[in-house]
Design a protein around this motif. Structure first.
Motif: not given
Length: 121
Positions: A16-19, A67-73, A84-89
């Motif tokens: 799954g995914s989270l943000r 994972f992707t890092i992004s920003r809103d200045n 693509s989350l894994k249990p080790e995350d």
């Protein structure tokens, strides 16, 4: 001083995914770095992803391609899109802001309160 407010953690199944979101109390441009660390059960805190000065990004090898890092200045906010989350995350994820101040420069690290991410198998 920098205050950091995080949101977006939770429980998700593997694949799954989270943000995650982190909003700073001052302009991102005033920071030397801003990003995410995590600390899993029984583990040391480790870098996940960060923006360095000049807007370059650094990722841990374990999250590259997922994972992707992004920003809103305009919102002084940094995001971490986790796919693509894994249990080790599974870990507590901490937002970090780094400031170098004074002459000679002194490094200051600021931390958010942490947000739990749990990935079930």
């Amino acid at each position: 001083q920098v205050q950091l407010v995080e949101s977006g953690g939770g429980l998700v199944q593997a694949g799954g995914s989270l943000r995650l979101s982190c909003t700073a109390s001052r302009s991102i441009f005033s920071l030397n770095a801003m990003g995410w660390f995590r600390q899993g059960p029984g583990k040391q805190r480790e870098l996940v992803a960060t923006f360095n000065s000049g807007s370059s990004t650094v990722y841990a090898d374990s999250v590259k391609g997922r994972f992707t890092i992004s920003r809103d200045n305009a919102k002084n906010t940094v995001y971490l899109q986790m796919n693509s989350l894994k249990p080790e995350d599974t870990a507590v994820y901490y937002c970090n802001a780094r400031v170098v101040s004074g002459t000679p420069g002194t490094l200051y690290d600021y931390w958010g309160q942490g947000t739990q991410v749990t990935v079930s198998s």
